[in-house]
Design a protein around this motif. Structure first.
Motif, PDB file in Angstrom:
ATOM      1  N   VAL A  98      48.910 100.832  30.310  1.00  0.00           N
ATOM      2  CA  VAL A  98      47.842 101.612  29.663  1.00  0.00           C
ATOM      3  C   VAL A  98      47.407 100.939  28.365  1.00  0.00           C
ATOM      4  O   VAL A  98      46.215 100.872  28.043  1.00  0.00           O
ATOM      5  CB  VAL A  98      48.325 103.050  29.398  1.00  0.00           C
ATOM      6  CG1 VAL A  98      47.275 103.816  28.622  1.00  0.00           C
ATOM      7  CG2 VAL A  98      48.644 103.759  30.712  1.00  0.00           C
ATOM      8  N   GLU A 120      43.642  99.298  27.692  1.00  0.00           N
ATOM      9  CA  GLU A 120      42.755  99.613  26.571  1.00  0.00           C
ATOM     10  C   GLU A 120      42.433  98.364  25.752  1.00  0.00           C
ATOM     11  O   GLU A 120      41.303  98.165  25.308  1.00  0.00           O
ATOM     12  CB  GLU A 120      43.413 100.669  25.681  1.00  0.00           C
ATOM     13  CG  GLU A 120      43.568 102.025  26.346  1.00  0.00           C
ATOM     14  CD  GLU A 120      44.364 102.999  25.500  1.00  0.00           C
ATOM     15  OE1 GLU A 120      44.907 102.568  24.453  1.00  0.00           O
ATOM     16  OE2 GLU A 120      44.453 104.190  25.871  1.00  0.00           O
ATOM     17  N   GLU A 122      55.846 103.627  21.773  1.00  0.00           N
ATOM     18  CA  GLU A 122      55.460 104.818  21.013  1.00  0.00           C
ATOM     19  C   GLU A 122      55.940 104.766  19.567  1.00  0.00           C
ATOM     20  O   GLU A 122      55.224 105.204  18.654  1.00  0.00           O
ATOM     21  CB  GLU A 122      56.021 106.071  21.701  1.00  0.00           C
ATOM     22  CG  GLU A 122      55.550 107.381  21.102  1.00  0.00           C
ATOM     23  CD  GLU A 122      54.049 107.586  21.251  1.00  0.00           C
ATOM     24  OE1 GLU A 122      53.469 108.279  20.386  1.00  0.00           O
ATOM     25  OE2 GLU A 122      53.450 107.048  22.216  1.00  0.00           O
ATOM     26  N   SER A 141      49.550 106.175  34.229  1.00  0.00           N
ATOM     27  CA  SER A 141      48.113 106.472  34.185  1.00  0.00           C
ATOM     28  C   SER A 141      47.830 107.887  34.659  1.00  0.00           C
ATOM     29  O   SER A 141      46.949 108.574  34.119  1.00  0.00           O
ATOM     30  CB  SER A 141      47.343 105.466  35.059  1.00  0.00           C
ATOM     31  OG  SER A 141      47.473 104.162  34.557  1.00  0.00           O
ATOM     32  N   THR A 168      48.536 110.261  31.885  1.00  0.00           N
ATOM     33  CA  THR A 168      47.492 110.222  30.861  1.00  0.00           C
ATOM     34  C   THR A 168      46.222 110.919  31.318  1.00  0.00           C
ATOM     35  O   THR A 168      45.667 111.768  30.611  1.00  0.00           O
ATOM     36  CB  THR A 168      47.175 108.762  30.485  1.00  0.00           C
ATOM     37  OG1 THR A 168      48.353 108.158  29.954  1.00  0.00           O
ATOM     38  CG2 THR A 168      46.067 108.701  29.446  1.00  0.00           C
ATOM     39  N   GLU A 169      45.740 110.599  32.516  1.00  0.00           N
ATOM     40  CA  GLU A 169      44.424 111.070  32.953  1.00  0.00           C
ATOM     41  C   GLU A 169      44.464 112.435  33.636  1.00  0.00           C
ATOM     42  O   GLU A 169      43.564 113.251  33.455  1.00  0.00           O
ATOM     43  CB  GLU A 169      43.782 110.040  33.876  1.00  0.00           C
ATOM     44  CG  GLU A 169      43.472 108.719  33.170  1.00  0.00           C
ATOM     45  CD  GLU A 169      42.553 107.830  33.974  1.00  0.00           C
ATOM     46  OE1 GLU A 169      41.807 108.351  34.841  1.00  0.00           O
ATOM     47  OE2 GLU A 169      42.583 106.603  33.752  1.00  0.00           O
ATOM     48  N   GLY A 216      46.618 114.725  30.857  1.00  0.00           N
ATOM     49  CA  GLY A 216      46.101 114.641  29.493  1.00  0.00           C
ATOM     50  C   GLY A 216      47.150 114.353  28.439  1.00  0.00           C
ATOM     51  O   GLY A 216      46.959 114.677  27.260  1.00  0.00           O
ATOM     52  N   ARG A 221      49.038 111.618  26.253  1.00  0.00           N
ATOM     53  CA  ARG A 221      48.818 110.236  25.846  1.00  0.00           C
ATOM     54  C   ARG A 221      50.037 109.635  25.134  1.00  0.00           C
ATOM     55  O   ARG A 221      49.962 108.554  24.584  1.00  0.00           O
ATOM     56  CB  ARG A 221      47.581 110.133  24.954  1.00  0.00           C
ATOM     57  CG  ARG A 221      46.313 110.706  25.587  1.00  0.00           C
ATOM     58  CD  ARG A 221      45.063 110.246  24.864  1.00  0.00           C
ATOM     59  NE  ARG A 221      44.860 108.817  25.002  1.00  0.00           N
ATOM     60  CZ  ARG A 221      44.282 108.242  26.050  1.00  0.00           C
ATOM     61  NH1 ARG A 221      43.870 108.967  27.078  1.00  0.00           N
ATOM     62  NH2 ARG A 221      44.117 106.932  26.082  1.00  0.00           N
ATOM     63  N   ASP A 222      51.138 110.331  25.150  1.00  0.00           N
ATOM     64  CA  ASP A 222      52.370 109.830  24.552  1.00  0.00           C
ATOM     65  C   ASP A 222      52.969 108.765  25.476  1.00  0.00           C
ATOM     66  O   ASP A 222      53.281 109.034  26.635  1.00  0.00           O
ATOM     67  CB  ASP A 222      53.355 110.994  24.381  1.00  0.00           C
ATOM     68  CG  ASP A 222      54.593 110.587  23.580  1.00  0.00           C
ATOM     69  OD1 ASP A 222      55.184 109.538  23.879  1.00  0.00           O
ATOM     70  OD2 ASP A 222      54.958 111.337  22.655  1.00  0.00           O
ATOM     71  N   HIS A 223      53.147 107.539  24.960  1.00  0.00           N
ATOM     72  CA  HIS A 223      53.631 106.442  25.794  1.00  0.00           C
ATOM     73  C   HIS A 223      55.087 106.640  26.213  1.00  0.00           C
ATOM     74  O   HIS A 223      55.507 106.133  27.250  1.00  0.00           O
ATOM     75  CB  HIS A 223      53.476 105.114  25.056  1.00  0.00           C
ATOM     76  CG  HIS A 223      52.047 104.750  24.784  1.00  0.00           C
ATOM     77  ND1 HIS A 223      51.147 104.487  25.792  1.00  0.00           N
ATOM     78  CD2 HIS A 223      51.360 104.625  23.609  1.00  0.00           C
ATOM     79  CE1 HIS A 223      49.962 104.190  25.269  1.00  0.00           C
ATOM     80  NE2 HIS A 223      50.065 104.283  23.946  1.00  0.00           N
ATOM     81  N   GLY A 226      54.982 108.428  29.368  1.00  0.00           N
ATOM     82  CA  GLY A 226      54.655 107.499  30.442  1.00  0.00           C
ATOM     83  C   GLY A 226      55.883 106.745  30.927  1.00  0.00           C
ATOM     84  O   GLY A 226      56.065 106.528  32.121  1.00  0.00           O
TER      85      GLY A 226
END
Length: 406
Positions: free
Chosen positions: A35, A39, A158, A236, A239-240, A243, A245-247, A250
């Motif tokens: 991710v 980006e 993170e 991914s 994240t998507e 929702g 977004r904390d790595h 992931g």
């Protein structure tokens, strides 16, 4: 090197097992970083899974070419060569400045991991001094490595500085230590002719082993296809779809599946592996179904529970498949057998994931994850039915010539 400087078989076994874990940790470390790289370098989901897939294709090519090489020239030279290539790959990651660098790093890493993956399991079987130990470690070490690699990298991304640099420096340090220790392990194979001929690409299982090998195939396909989904698109999806977004979360996606699997494999030790084939596939299918319910509803808690259950099935499947295989082969057959096993496994790991990456670019992540997961559930059901009909050897692992007996 004089024999007095060689490690004893139990210590050498531990060194090889730790090296196996480290290789797989390095292979899963990019997952939480995908991710970040996406980006930073601005590429699509398809490009993301292409970076993932070239690694697996290179790994399969290495399995086909050098899978049986250690049966001829010895285990130690092949493991050391694999470590050297892995060091090159980590340096490429360290200096990566674009997608091209990532592709190059993953290709070299795939070759290194392919050579190691064919040789390390066979070496563990050679060095084992207790029945069942090699099958247990061969089933749990890869899952432990995959889980720890994803979790540690997610935490570094993170919370630590230079997230795309520090992880590779740490992995490099571990590999240098591994190289020094592997150089001290005893060689378990006597050199024999045919090394050059063994480099001819082929996939084969000795005829006398085919019945036992075919017994593990359905469960192998279901479990490795699931892991391909998690390692390529899992962060991914978090994240998507959810929702988040904390790595670190992931990385936890990979870690929950794999570490739950590793613990499960350990707890199953002592069970006849062939009897675990059908139950493992059933649990894998059910856990995947629960995870899909979480994806469909958008409830992360439900998806997490499903991942834990699927992880139990994943670990049981690894124990069942590799435990069964560890009972089958003689020392000179092990490199070829494990090469064939991992070739099939990584095809299941990569091809569906790459198709999913293309589908996600066109149709989106949620519907792609649902279709992919639904297919795994179907394969898991088939594996459950077929697993109940299996009759395979369940005796102790063959003891390598010259090894101590128990």
């Amino acid at each position: 090197m004089p024999a007095r400087f060689r490690l004893t078989p139990p210590v050498a076994f531990a060194v090889v097992a730790a090296t196996f874990v480290w290789f797989l940790a390095a292979s899963s470390a990019p997952s939480p970083l995908y991710v970040v790289y996406q980006e930073r370098f601005d590429f699509t989901e398809f490009t993301l899974t292409a970076v993932f897939a070239v690694y697996v294709l290179a790994l399969i090519a290495a399995l086909l070419v050098v899978g049986a090489l250690s049966d001829h020239i010895g285990r130690r030279p092949v493991i050391l060569a694999a470590i050297g290539l892995e060091i090159v790959a980590l340096v490429l990651f360290l200096v990566a400045g674009g997608v091209g660098w990532l592709l190059a790093a993953r290709i070299v890493q795939g070759v290194a991991t392919g050579a190691a993956t064919a040789t390390l399991p066979a070496t563990l079987v050679d060095l084992a001094t207790k029945p069942g130990r090699a099958g247990l470690v061969n089933g749990t070490a890869p899952l432990t490595g995959l889980g720890l690699g994803g979790l540690a990298c997610g935490a570094l991304v993170e919370f630590a500085p230079a997230p795309t640099r520090l992880v590779w420096v740490l992995l490099l340090g571990g590999l240098l230590v591994a190289a020094l220790l592997v150089a001290l392990i005893p060689e378990t194979i006597e050199r024999r002719p045919g090394a050059l001929a063994s480099l001819r690409p082929r996939v084969g299982v000795p005829p006398r082993l085919r019945a036992g090998f075919s017994a593990v195939v359905p469960t192998l396909l279901a479990s490795w296809s699931l892991s391909g989904l998690y390692l390529s698109l899992g962060p991914s999806v978090v994240t998507e779809v959810f929702g988040v977004r904390d790595h670190l979360v992931g990385g936890l996606v990979v870690a929950v599946l794999c570490l739950t699997g590793a613990v499960t494999g350990f707890l199953l030790r002592g069970r006849p592996p062939v009897r675990v084939l059908a139950p493992s596939a059933a649990v894998l299918a059910f856990g995947t179904l629960v995870t899909l319910a979480g994806v469909l509803s958008g409830l992360l808690l439900v998806a997490t529970v499903g991942t834990v259950v699927a992880g139990v099935g994943f670990g049981a499947a690894a124990f069942a498949t590799f435990g069964t295989l560890s009972t089958l082969a003689e020392p000179h057959e092990r490199g070829e057998l494990f090469a064939a096993t991992y070739t099939l496994s990584y095809l299941a790991f990569s091809v569906p994931a790459m198709i999913a990456g293309l589908a996600a670019t066109v149709a989106g992540l949620r519907p792609t994850a649902l279709v992919y997961g639904g297919t795994i559930v179907a394969v898991g059901v088939v594996a459950t039915v077929l697993g109940r009909r299996v009759a395979a050897p369940t005796g102790p692992e063959p003891v390598p010539a010259g090894s101590p007996t128990t």
